[in-house]
Structure formats: C-alpha cells, structure tokens
Design a protein around this motif. Structure first.
Motif, PDB file in Angstrom:
ATOM      1  N   ALA A 282     -28.060  24.798  -0.765  1.00 16.18           N
ATOM      2  CA  ALA A 282     -28.661  26.010  -1.087  1.00 16.18           C
ATOM      3  C   ALA A 282     -30.023  25.939  -1.573  1.00 16.18           C
ATOM      4  O   ALA A 282     -30.362  24.831  -2.127  1.00 16.18           O
ATOM      5  CB  ALA A 282     -27.830  26.762  -2.100  1.00 16.18           C
ATOM      6  N   PRO A 283     -30.872  27.000  -1.221  1.00 19.14           N
ATOM      7  CA  PRO A 283     -32.266  26.867  -1.751  1.00 19.14           C
ATOM      8  C   PRO A 283     -32.098  26.944  -3.085  1.00 19.14           C
ATOM      9  O   PRO A 283     -31.464  27.497  -4.003  1.00 19.14           O
ATOM     10  CB  PRO A 283     -32.897  28.115  -1.293  1.00 19.14           C
ATOM     11  CG  PRO A 283     -31.851  29.091  -0.862  1.00 19.14           C
ATOM     12  CD  PRO A 283     -30.553  28.165  -0.456  1.00 19.14           C
ATOM     13  N   VAL A 284     -33.252  26.064  -3.748  1.00 16.03           N
ATOM     14  CA  VAL A 284     -33.641  26.049  -5.215  1.00 16.03           C
ATOM     15  C   VAL A 284     -34.624  27.124  -5.593  1.00 16.03           C
ATOM     16  O   VAL A 284     -35.588  27.248  -4.817  1.00 16.03           O
ATOM     17  CB  VAL A 284     -33.827  24.720  -5.758  1.00 16.03           C
ATOM     18  CG1 VAL A 284     -32.685  23.835  -5.430  1.00 16.03           C
ATOM     19  CG2 VAL A 284     -35.115  24.212  -5.369  1.00 16.03           C
ATOM     20  N   GLY A 285     -34.727  27.537  -6.659  1.00 20.00           N
ATOM     21  CA  GLY A 285     -35.929  28.436  -7.287  1.00 20.00           C
ATOM     22  C   GLY A 285     -37.054  27.625  -7.731  1.00 20.00           C
ATOM     23  O   GLY A 285     -37.237  26.669  -7.942  1.00 20.00           O
ATOM     24  N   GLU A 286     -38.184  28.431  -7.733  1.00 21.33           N
ATOM     25  CA  GLU A 286     -39.464  27.806  -8.210  1.00 21.33           C
ATOM     26  C   GLU A 286     -39.371  27.407  -9.722  1.00 21.33           C
ATOM     27  O   GLU A 286     -38.543  27.726 -10.399  1.00 21.33           O
ATOM     28  CB  GLU A 286     -40.478  28.910  -8.433  1.00 21.33           C
ATOM     29  CG  GLU A 286     -41.421  29.305  -7.158  1.00 21.33           C
ATOM     30  CD  GLU A 286     -42.513  30.004  -7.352  1.00 21.33           C
ATOM     31  OE1 GLU A 286     -42.713  30.628  -8.523  1.00 21.33           O
ATOM     32  OE2 GLU A 286     -43.621  30.209  -6.637  1.00 21.33           O
ATOM     33  N   GLY A 287     -39.832  26.067  -9.699  1.00 21.02           N
ATOM     34  CA  GLY A 287     -39.662  25.298 -10.991  1.00 21.02           C
ATOM     35  C   GLY A 287     -38.284  24.561 -11.171  1.00 21.02           C
ATOM     36  O   GLY A 287     -38.324  23.619 -11.904  1.00 21.02           O
ATOM     37  N   ASP A 288     -37.491  24.716 -10.098  1.00 18.15           N
ATOM     38  CA  ASP A 288     -36.409  23.706 -10.111  1.00 18.15           C
ATOM     39  C   ASP A 288     -36.449  22.497  -9.213  1.00 18.15           C
ATOM     40  O   ASP A 288     -37.284  22.459  -8.537  1.00 18.15           O
ATOM     41  CB  ASP A 288     -35.283  24.547  -9.549  1.00 18.15           C
ATOM     42  CG  ASP A 288     -34.622  25.768 -10.435  1.00 18.15           C
ATOM     43  OD1 ASP A 288     -34.952  25.692 -11.830  1.00 18.15           O
ATOM     44  OD2 ASP A 288     -34.080  26.709 -10.224  1.00 18.15           O
ATOM     45  N   VAL A 289     -35.691  21.613  -9.357  1.00 14.68           N
ATOM     46  CA  VAL A 289     -35.757  20.337  -8.784  1.00 14.68           C
ATOM     47  C   VAL A 289     -34.783  20.357  -7.690  1.00 14.68           C
ATOM     48  O   VAL A 289     -33.613  20.709  -7.669  1.00 14.68           O
ATOM     49  CB  VAL A 289     -35.383  18.931  -9.602  1.00 14.68           C
ATOM     50  CG1 VAL A 289     -35.323  17.805  -8.768  1.00 14.68           C
ATOM     51  CG2 VAL A 289     -36.452  19.040 -10.821  1.00 14.68           C
ATOM     52  N   GLY A 290     -35.119  20.062  -6.352  1.00 16.90           N
ATOM     53  CA  GLY A 290     -34.501  19.838  -5.071  1.00 16.90           C
ATOM     54  C   GLY A 290     -34.918  18.770  -4.001  1.00 16.90           C
ATOM     55  O   GLY A 290     -35.978  18.361  -4.282  1.00 16.90           O
ATOM     56  N   GLU A 291     -34.057  18.827  -3.124  1.00 18.95           N
ATOM     57  CA  GLU A 291     -34.478  17.801  -1.959  1.00 18.95           C
ATOM     58  C   GLU A 291     -35.525  18.480  -0.926  1.00 18.95           C
ATOM     59  O   GLU A 291     -35.214  19.786  -0.659  1.00 18.95           O
ATOM     60  CB  GLU A 291     -33.386  17.267  -1.284  1.00 18.95           C
ATOM     61  CG  GLU A 291     -33.587  16.434  -0.117  1.00 18.95           C
ATOM     62  CD  GLU A 291     -32.209  15.873   0.443  1.00 18.95           C
ATOM     63  OE1 GLU A 291     -32.503  14.742   1.411  1.00 18.95           O
ATOM     64  OE2 GLU A 291     -31.260  16.426   0.173  1.00 18.95           O
ATOM     65  N   MET A 292     -36.529  17.962  -0.585  1.00 11.70           N
ATOM     66  CA  MET A 292     -37.477  18.711   0.269  1.00 11.70           C
ATOM     67  C   MET A 292     -36.685  18.523   1.757  1.00 11.70           C
ATOM     68  O   MET A 292     -36.442  17.351   2.296  1.00 11.70           O
ATOM     69  CB  MET A 292     -38.679  17.705   0.455  1.00 11.70           C
ATOM     70  CG  MET A 292     -39.746  18.207   1.270  1.00 11.70           C
ATOM     71  SD  MET A 292     -41.288  17.403   1.288  1.00 11.70           S
ATOM     72  CE  MET A 292     -42.090  18.299  -0.230  1.00 11.70           C
ATOM     73  N   VAL A 293     -36.761  19.443   2.470  1.00  5.96           N
ATOM     74  CA  VAL A 293     -36.502  19.477   3.870  1.00  5.96           C
ATOM     75  C   VAL A 293     -37.502  20.069   4.818  1.00  5.96           C
ATOM     76  O   VAL A 293     -37.966  20.944   4.325  1.00  5.96           O
ATOM     77  CB  VAL A 293     -35.142  20.365   4.303  1.00  5.96           C
ATOM     78  CG1 VAL A 293     -34.708  20.513   5.685  1.00  5.96           C
ATOM     79  CG2 VAL A 293     -33.936  19.959   3.497  1.00  5.96           C
ATOM     80  N   ILE A 294     -37.812  19.393   5.955  1.00  4.28           N
ATOM     81  CA  ILE A 294     -39.132  19.741   6.846  1.00  4.28           C
ATOM     82  C   ILE A 294     -38.714  19.851   8.226  1.00  4.28           C
ATOM     83  O   ILE A 294     -37.960  19.211   8.843  1.00  4.28           O
ATOM     84  CB  ILE A 294     -39.864  18.463   6.754  1.00  4.28           C
ATOM     85  CG1 ILE A 294     -40.403  18.254   5.234  1.00  4.28           C
ATOM     86  CG2 ILE A 294     -41.303  18.579   7.458  1.00  4.28           C
ATOM     87  CD1 ILE A 294     -41.274  16.937   5.078  1.00  4.28           C
ATOM     88  N   THR A 295     -39.214  20.826   8.584  1.00  8.85           N
ATOM     89  CA  THR A 295     -39.277  21.341  10.179  1.00  8.85           C
ATOM     90  C   THR A 295     -40.784  21.316  10.601  1.00  8.85           C
ATOM     91  O   THR A 295     -41.534  21.972  10.271  1.00  8.85           O
ATOM     92  CB  THR A 295     -38.574  22.590  10.325  1.00  8.85           C
ATOM     93  OG1 THR A 295     -37.361  22.544  10.004  1.00  8.85           O
ATOM     94  CG2 THR A 295     -38.546  22.957  11.976  1.00  8.85           C
TER      95      THR A 295
END
Length: 437
Positions: A282-295
């Motif tokens: 699921a997408p994370v919000g601004e300021g939160d930590v998450g994994e970068m996914v690139i297209t």
C-alpha cells in the motif's frame, strides 16, 4: 549560458502536481502498450493487464504487478537472453552495461539514443541542483564499467563543464586521487562518502596537511548526518551535497539542493515513483518511510515497470524553498541491510546518524556484523583512523563510542577498530554476514 539561473529546466522542475500527474498517467499508459508489444518478459508478466483499463495512477498501482530483480533473472533463464526486457532492435542500442552484481547475479540494461539523451538531461539537472557550474573543473570518480560513468560525464558536459578529470573508484587509489587533486586543482568532486573520508585522512597525514582544493562535493553511497557534513565544511572547506539512486539498474538519482532538505527526484516528468509499505504494497503518506518503486516510462530500450528498488526512503512534506516542486526523499537504507538484534532491527543509517553526533565517531567508516543467531549486542566495526596511533588511545575512544552508541541506539553495542573493512566498489560494505558452519 546563464550561470545564475536557479534551475536547469524550470518548466520541468517546477511542474504543478496536477500537471505532473497528467504526464505520468500518459507516460505509464504508453509504456504498458509499448512493453507488451515488444518485450518477451513483459508480455508474460502483464498478460492479464489491458492498458485501456489504466485510467488513473491508482488503476496503474492496482492492476500492474510489482517486479523485482529476481523476476528479471528468472526471465533471463526462462527466455534464454540477458535482455528479456529489451524492447528495441539490438542495432538501435547505443549504450549498455551490467549491474555491479552486489545482490547476486548481474543483470543488464540498455539505452537507445532517445533514452540516453533523456538520461543525460536528468544528470544535468542533478548537477545543476548540486551547484556544478560551467566554470568548474570536475574530478569524477565513478565505477568505469557502468553506463552511469558515461552518463555523468555527458551530463556535466551538458551543464557546460569542459574539464573533467575522470578516474576509477578504488580504495587502494586514494593517494593518487589526492595527488591528482592537489596537482590539477579541481573545484568540484563527485565520489563516494567513504572515498572523501579516506582522501581527507590521507591528505591530513601528508606534509602538506589536510588541504584539498575542491569547493563542493557531491557524495554517493551512504547516508550522511548534518554534523558529518558540517565537519567537511569546517575541516576541508568543502560544501557537501548527497546523491542517491539506482545506478546499476536505472541511472536515476536524487540530489540535494542548497537547502539540504531532502534529495530532489529529478525525473518527475519522465518517471513515476511510488513509495509503498514493503509488506502490504500500500502507498505510504508524506513523511512516512517506505520502499521506492520506479517506473521509468521515458525509457524505450529496457524500461522497468513498477520495479522494487529495495531502497527505504522517507518522503519530505511540502515544497522546497529552492522553488523545485519535485518530491524530496531521504534514502535511509536497503531492506536487505536489516540487522536483527535483541528482538528488534537496526539499519546502518541509524548507526551513521548516531556516529555523526559524536566528535569521536563523526565521518568514521563502519560495518555491522549480522550473526547467524540473533545476538544480544550489536557488533559495530570501525575503520581505524590514521590519528589513532597507539592502543591505549584507541581503547579509550572505542569505549567512549560504545557508551555513545548504547545511548543513541538504546541497545547494547560492542565496538572495535579495524585496519580494513570490506568494500564493494566505492562503498564500504555496511553489513557483514557471519559465516555459517
């Protein structure tokens, strides 16, 4: 060329969010149709995806599966090609190269002329953002066999830099890098964090003292705390910005501006970056930590579709005071660098930040030991600085740092100095796995 302009491409770097999202939607729709028609790998992976069903970016995230480097490796075996994601004729390729292979078997990427031109444009943006200007002399230390080496050189030339001093990026060559810098007096350095640290130590140990000629440096390969950056400024007179990204797979990078408030993603008009919860997707919000996914929908030779980078980032809220509207990230660490200790997990970036808050530990290179059985103490190995010449001093400094890290990390630690630490290219290997019996 107007060297006083604030941005390299104000129209692209100052896009309004709605305009950016419209570009991105059009880009991913076009890319889906492109790869399904041309790539054996993507034709298999996206068999159930109809590009016509992707009417929003939310549709794209919901309908298109995530992909990984292991997916690409499996397709290489299954299809019998090093480039199962290739979407152009081989005779149209103008640049290609391997990944470093640090996470396993090497993979490959390729560029046609349009891909290369656009990637060079992104490199020009990142250089301008970091303060490189046409009158600079650039000392460029990069791994020479990667496409990034050519793209960085071409990007600097597009900015207007005429004199580029190129070299490889090997820890054994630090004395040469220092000698070249003192002889030719470059004003701008691009290198790894560990390389500048080693250059500073070597320079300080020479009769000429610690002087280096650079006024600015753009550093790659590790997180850098504000105190460590301030020390470079105070001790060397070098203003440091950081660069993070995916050189082996994308040659896409983010860099700081003078505000030092996160790194700007320079391809918002050519790529789609999602930041997701690595477990749920699921997408994370601004300021939160998450994994970068690139297209990277600008690419036509070997594009990536919802590619999991395994890079953990924190998204910075709001718009930067420099005027760029591109999103800003702080790269924290890779998922694979998780070190279990005492029922919790520690990442190298946490140790880097903690060390930067200590005068003893600031700008020291380090590695964490990952044990086969989860330990009760975090083992931190530090590269012995040239200033620690006797055992008694080293023991005292090590004890102070151990107490400091205990308090900062809220975990018991075991600190030791070592004369060498393993490296991969220009990076110190931040996590060393204990051999299994």
């Amino acid at each position: 060329m107007n060297i006083k302009r604030e941005m390299w491409d104000a129209a692209a770097e100052g896009l309004a969010p709605a305009a950016r999202q419209a570009l991105q939607l059009k880009g991913v729709q076009s890319l889906l149709a492109w790869v399904k028609a041309r790539s054996p790998m993507q034709r298999e992976r996206l068999a159930q995806v109809d590009p016509a069903d992707v009417r929003t970016l939310a549709d794209f995230a919901a309908l298109v599966p995530l992909s990984t480097k292991d997916d690409l490796r499996a397709a290489m075996d299954r299809i019998g090609s090093a480039l199962p994601h290739l979407c152009v004729a081989r005779e149209d390729i103008v640049l290609s190269g391997p990944s470093a292979g640090t996470s396993g078997r090497q993979t490959y990427q390729a560029f046609n002329a349009q891909d290369l031109d656009r990637n060079v444009e992104l490199a020009a943006r990142l250089f301008w953002c970091s303060g490189l200007r046409p009158n600079d002399v650039l000392q460029l230390l990069v791994t020479p066999f990667t496409p990034a080496a050519d793209i960085f050189r071409l990007g600097a030339q597009r900015v207007g830099v005429k004199w580029i001093i190129r070299d490889n990026h090997e820890p054994t060559q630090v004395p040469r890098y220092v000698e070249v810098a003192r002889s030719l007096e470059p004003t701008f350095l691009q290198a790894g964090v560990a390389t500048l640290r080693a250059m500073a130590q070597h320079a300080a140990a020479t009769p000429a003292g610690g002087a280096l000629p650079h006024r600015r440096a753009i550093l790659m390969g590790a997180a850098l705390g504000p105190e460590a950056r301030a020390q470079f400024r105070q001790s060397l007179g070098i203003e440091v910005t950081t660069l993070s990204g995916q050189g082996s797979d994308f040659n896409l990078f983010s860099t700081e501006c003078e505000a030092h408030d996160g790194e700007h993603w320079h391809g918002e008009d050519m790529t789609l970056v999602e930041v997701i919860d690595p477990t749920s997707g699921a997408p994370v919000g601004e300021g939160d930590v998450g994994e970068m996914v690139i297209t990277d929908y600008y690419r036509r030779a070997t594009p990536h579709v919802r590619w999991r980078t395994e890079d953990m980032v924190r998204v910075h809220p709001g718009i930067c005071r420099c005027g760029r509207t591109s999103r800003r990230f702080t790269l924290l660490d890779r998922l694979a660098n998780r070190v279990p200790v005492r029922g919790t997990a520690v990442y190298p970036f946490q140790v880097e930040i903690a060390l930067s808050r200590s005068e003893d530990g600031r700008n020291l290179e380090f590695a964490l030991m990952r044990k086969a059985d989860e330990p009760q103490k975090l083992e931190v190995r530090l590269l012995r600085p040239s200033t620690l010449t006797d055992d008694a001093t080293g023991t005292a400094v090590g004890q102070r740092l151990q107490h400091h890290l205990d308090a900062e990390l809220k975990l018991p630690t075991q600190v030791s100095f070592h004369d060498d630490l393993p490296r991969v290219g220009y990076k110190t290997l931040r996590v060393i796995d204990e051999p299994r019996d």
